[in-house]
Design a protein around this motif. Structure first.
Motif, PDB file in Angstrom:
ATOM      1  N   PRO A 107      33.856 -12.973 -14.406  1.00 35.24           N
ATOM      2  CA  PRO A 107      32.433 -13.214 -14.612  1.00 35.24           C
ATOM      3  C   PRO A 107      31.564 -13.188 -13.341  1.00 35.24           C
ATOM      4  O   PRO A 107      30.909 -14.065 -13.024  1.00 35.24           O
ATOM      5  N   PHE A 108      31.466 -12.053 -12.353  1.00 42.09           N
ATOM      6  CA  PHE A 108      30.562 -11.921 -11.264  1.00 42.09           C
ATOM      7  C   PHE A 108      29.112 -12.060 -11.638  1.00 42.09           C
ATOM      8  O   PHE A 108      28.714 -11.099 -12.436  1.00 42.09           O
ATOM      9  N   ASN A 109      28.537 -12.668 -10.722  1.00 39.26           N
ATOM     10  CA  ASN A 109      26.775 -12.575 -10.467  1.00 39.26           C
ATOM     11  C   ASN A 109      26.498 -11.521  -9.373  1.00 39.26           C
ATOM     12  O   ASN A 109      26.389 -11.961  -8.260  1.00 39.26           O
ATOM     13  N   TYR A 110      26.696 -10.170  -9.744  1.00 34.69           N
ATOM     14  CA  TYR A 110      26.447  -9.309  -8.779  1.00 34.69           C
ATOM     15  C   TYR A 110      24.999  -9.415  -8.148  1.00 34.69           C
ATOM     16  O   TYR A 110      23.961  -9.405  -8.875  1.00 34.69           O
ATOM     17  N   GLY A 111      24.713  -9.183  -6.915  1.00 30.81           N
ATOM     18  CA  GLY A 111      23.610  -9.436  -6.236  1.00 30.81           C
ATOM     19  C   GLY A 111      23.254 -10.688  -6.248  1.00 30.81           C
ATOM     20  O   GLY A 111      21.851 -11.063  -5.553  1.00 30.81           O
ATOM     21  N   VAL A 112      23.883 -11.909  -6.571  1.00 32.75           N
ATOM     22  CA  VAL A 112      23.676 -13.363  -6.200  1.00 32.75           C
ATOM     23  C   VAL A 112      24.594 -13.840  -5.448  1.00 32.75           C
ATOM     24  O   VAL A 112      25.826 -14.037  -5.896  1.00 32.75           O
ATOM     25  N   SER A 113      24.449 -14.494  -4.188  1.00 35.31           N
ATOM     26  CA  SER A 113      25.213 -14.681  -3.500  1.00 35.31           C
ATOM     27  C   SER A 113      25.150 -16.375  -2.978  1.00 35.31           C
ATOM     28  O   SER A 113      25.958 -16.884  -2.372  1.00 35.31           O
ATOM     29  N   GLY A 114      24.029 -16.986  -3.511  1.00 36.79           N
ATOM     30  CA  GLY A 114      23.876 -18.278  -3.291  1.00 36.79           C
ATOM     31  C   GLY A 114      23.375 -18.726  -2.145  1.00 36.79           C
ATOM     32  O   GLY A 114      23.044 -17.910  -1.160  1.00 36.79           O
ATOM     33  N   PRO A 115      22.970 -19.925  -1.825  1.00 36.02           N
ATOM     34  CA  PRO A 115      22.499 -20.188  -0.596  1.00 36.02           C
ATOM     35  C   PRO A 115      23.139 -20.283   0.760  1.00 36.02           C
ATOM     36  O   PRO A 115      22.404 -20.059   1.896  1.00 36.02           O
ATOM     37  N   HIS A 116      24.487 -20.198   0.458  1.00 38.63           N
ATOM     38  CA  HIS A 116      25.387 -20.146   1.964  1.00 38.63           C
ATOM     39  C   HIS A 116      26.383 -18.734   1.568  1.00 38.63           C
ATOM     40  O   HIS A 116      27.432 -18.956   1.355  1.00 38.63           O
ATOM     41  N   PRO A 117      25.423 -17.457   2.012  1.00 42.22           N
ATOM     42  CA  PRO A 117      26.384 -16.365   1.752  1.00 42.22           C
ATOM     43  C   PRO A 117      27.768 -16.137   2.317  1.00 42.22           C
ATOM     44  O   PRO A 117      27.783 -16.676   3.448  1.00 42.22           O
ATOM     45  N   TRP A 118      28.688 -15.609   1.579  1.00 38.37           N
ATOM     46  CA  TRP A 118      29.902 -15.101   2.129  1.00 38.37           C
ATOM     47  C   TRP A 118      30.018 -13.877   2.608  1.00 38.37           C
ATOM     48  O   TRP A 118      30.134 -13.126   1.427  1.00 38.37           O
ATOM     49  N   PRO A 119      29.798 -13.498   3.869  1.00 42.60           N
ATOM     50  CA  PRO A 119      29.814 -11.942   4.095  1.00 42.60           C
ATOM     51  C   PRO A 119      31.244 -11.377   3.844  1.00 42.60           C
ATOM     52  O   PRO A 119      32.001 -11.941   4.240  1.00 42.60           O
ATOM     53  N   THR A 120      31.163 -10.187   3.498  1.00 42.48           N
ATOM     54  CA  THR A 120      32.426  -9.516   2.941  1.00 42.48           C
ATOM     55  C   THR A 120      32.170  -7.831   3.583  1.00 42.48           C
ATOM     56  O   THR A 120      31.101  -7.570   3.944  1.00 42.48           O
ATOM     57  N   PRO A 121      33.142  -7.032   3.541  1.00 43.28           N
ATOM     58  CA  PRO A 121      33.082  -5.721   4.163  1.00 43.28           C
ATOM     59  C   PRO A 121      32.169  -4.871   3.203  1.00 43.28           C
ATOM     60  O   PRO A 121      31.693  -3.832   3.638  1.00 43.28           O
ATOM     61  N   TRP A 122      31.896  -5.408   1.894  1.00 44.74           N
ATOM     62  CA  TRP A 122      30.895  -4.578   1.216  1.00 44.74           C
ATOM     63  C   TRP A 122      29.607  -5.446   0.671  1.00 44.74           C
ATOM     64  O   TRP A 122      29.249  -5.132  -0.249  1.00 44.74           O
ATOM     65  N   GLY A 123      29.317  -6.362   1.595  1.00 49.30           N
ATOM     66  CA  GLY A 123      28.166  -7.194   1.235  1.00 49.30           C
ATOM     67  C   GLY A 123      28.578  -8.603   1.020  1.00 49.30           C
ATOM     68  O   GLY A 123      29.829  -8.825   1.314  1.00 49.30           O
ATOM     69  N   SER A 124      27.644  -9.396   0.653  1.00 50.19           N
ATOM     70  CA  SER A 124      27.824 -10.976   0.236  1.00 50.19           C
ATOM     71  C   SER A 124      28.652 -11.027  -1.023  1.00 50.19           C
ATOM     72  O   SER A 124      28.451 -10.253  -1.857  1.00 50.19           O
ATOM     73  N   MET A 125      29.683 -11.959  -0.840  1.00 49.64           N
ATOM     74  CA  MET A 125      30.396 -12.126  -2.131  1.00 49.64           C
ATOM     75  C   MET A 125      29.463 -12.759  -3.328  1.00 49.64           C
ATOM     76  O   MET A 125      28.820 -13.475  -3.142  1.00 49.64           O
ATOM     77  N   PRO A 126      29.772 -12.229  -4.504  1.00 50.54           N
ATOM     78  CA  PRO A 126      29.115 -12.580  -5.664  1.00 50.54           C
ATOM     79  C   PRO A 126      29.428 -14.010  -6.127  1.00 50.54           C
ATOM     80  O   PRO A 126      30.319 -14.372  -5.895  1.00 50.54           O
ATOM     81  N   THR A 127      28.469 -14.714  -6.708  1.00 45.92           N
ATOM     82  CA  THR A 127      28.879 -16.157  -7.182  1.00 45.92           C
ATOM     83  C   THR A 127      29.509 -15.757  -8.839  1.00 45.92           C
ATOM     84  O   THR A 127      29.296 -14.842  -9.209  1.00 45.92           O
ATOM     85  N   PHE A 128      29.952 -16.893  -9.607  1.00 46.59           N
ATOM     86  CA  PHE A 128      30.483 -16.680 -10.704  1.00 46.59           C
ATOM     87  C   PHE A 128      29.251 -16.865 -11.699  1.00 46.59           C
ATOM     88  O   PHE A 128      28.567 -17.900 -11.589  1.00 46.59           O
TER      89      PHE A 128
END
Length: 237
Positions: A107-128
């Motif tokens: 259940p990912f919220n794509y495009g929503v990374s939260g207040p402290h983004p987790w950078p990944t090779p394909w953009g910020s990690m989505p939140t749940f």
């Protein structure tokens, strides 16, 4: 057996191809078959157009979600992304009545990374979208009270799910969660046909919360190993 796979992404294609190889009659479901077949460019993951894939896999039929679900004898595998799954499956609840639905969505919220983004090779990690006190698996079960939902497959890459023996001698652990013992037994039989020898029943569907939240650790391990290196989850006990 006639088995349905919902979704035309990489995971759905891997399951459909494996099931066909095992001798099952396979039907793949999509929202709009005409639109899916009209696409001529690779999808966002680089998979070839579905029309090309179907031509390379004769005997696999492409139908709408509802018609595909109705065609299954008993077992349906949902490869619908977590953000769309509840809505899409709710629309075909009658066709899924009495059937076993294997859900491996996160259940990912794509495009929503939260207040402290987790950078990944394909953009910020989505939140749940849900965690801790609920899960996608439980949401689907509530939306489909007459369907037997089993959470499985989501702690491994789908290429490993359909062919565990490709590396490490197939020595990996597959957790499953669900409320119906007979439904879980059907999924265990499917996993054994894929080549799984270590299947861990986590108990009722509420334990799907742990499976889904593991996905962030799975991503972190993948980033640490780098590239396309394969790895599996193994519970040593």
């Amino acid at each position: 057996m006639k088995i349905t796979v919902l979704g035309t992404g990489e995971g759905g294609r891997l399951h459909a191809a494996k099931l066909s190889e095992l001798g099952h009659e396979v039907v793949v479901g999509t929202r709009d078959p005409a639109t899916t077949l009209a696409r001529t460019e690779p999808d966002m993951m680089g998979n070839p157009p579905m029309s090309e894939w179907l031509a390379a896999h004769p005997g696999i039929a492409l139908l709408s979600f509802g018609a595909a679900a109705a065609a299954a004898d008993r077992l349906v595998i949902s490869g619908i992304d977590g953000a769309s799954a509840v809505n899409a499956l709710s629309g075909i609840k009658e066709q899924l009545t009495g059937k076993v639905l294997v859900d491996y969505g996160i259940p990912f919220n794509y495009g929503v990374s939260g207040p402290h983004p987790w950078p990944t090779p394909w953009g910020s990690m989505p939140t749940f979208a849900v965690l801790d006190s609920d899960s996608l698996g439980e949401q689907i079960q509530r939306a489909l009270p007459n369907t037997h939902v089993v959470k499985a497959f989501c702690t491994q890459e789908q290429a490993t799910v359909v062919s565990p023996g490709d590396f490490n001698g197939g020595d990996h652990t597959m957790p499953i969660s669900g409320n119906d013992p007979e439904a879980k037994a059907a999924v265990v039989d499917l996993l054994k046909s894929y080549g799984w020898t270590d299947i861990l029943d986590l108990g009722p569907l509420v334990s799907a919360r742990g499976q889904e939240m593991y996905s962030h650790l799975h991503s972190a391990i993948g980033f640490a190993l780098g590239g396309d290196r394969r790895f599996g989850l193994k519970v040593v006990r």
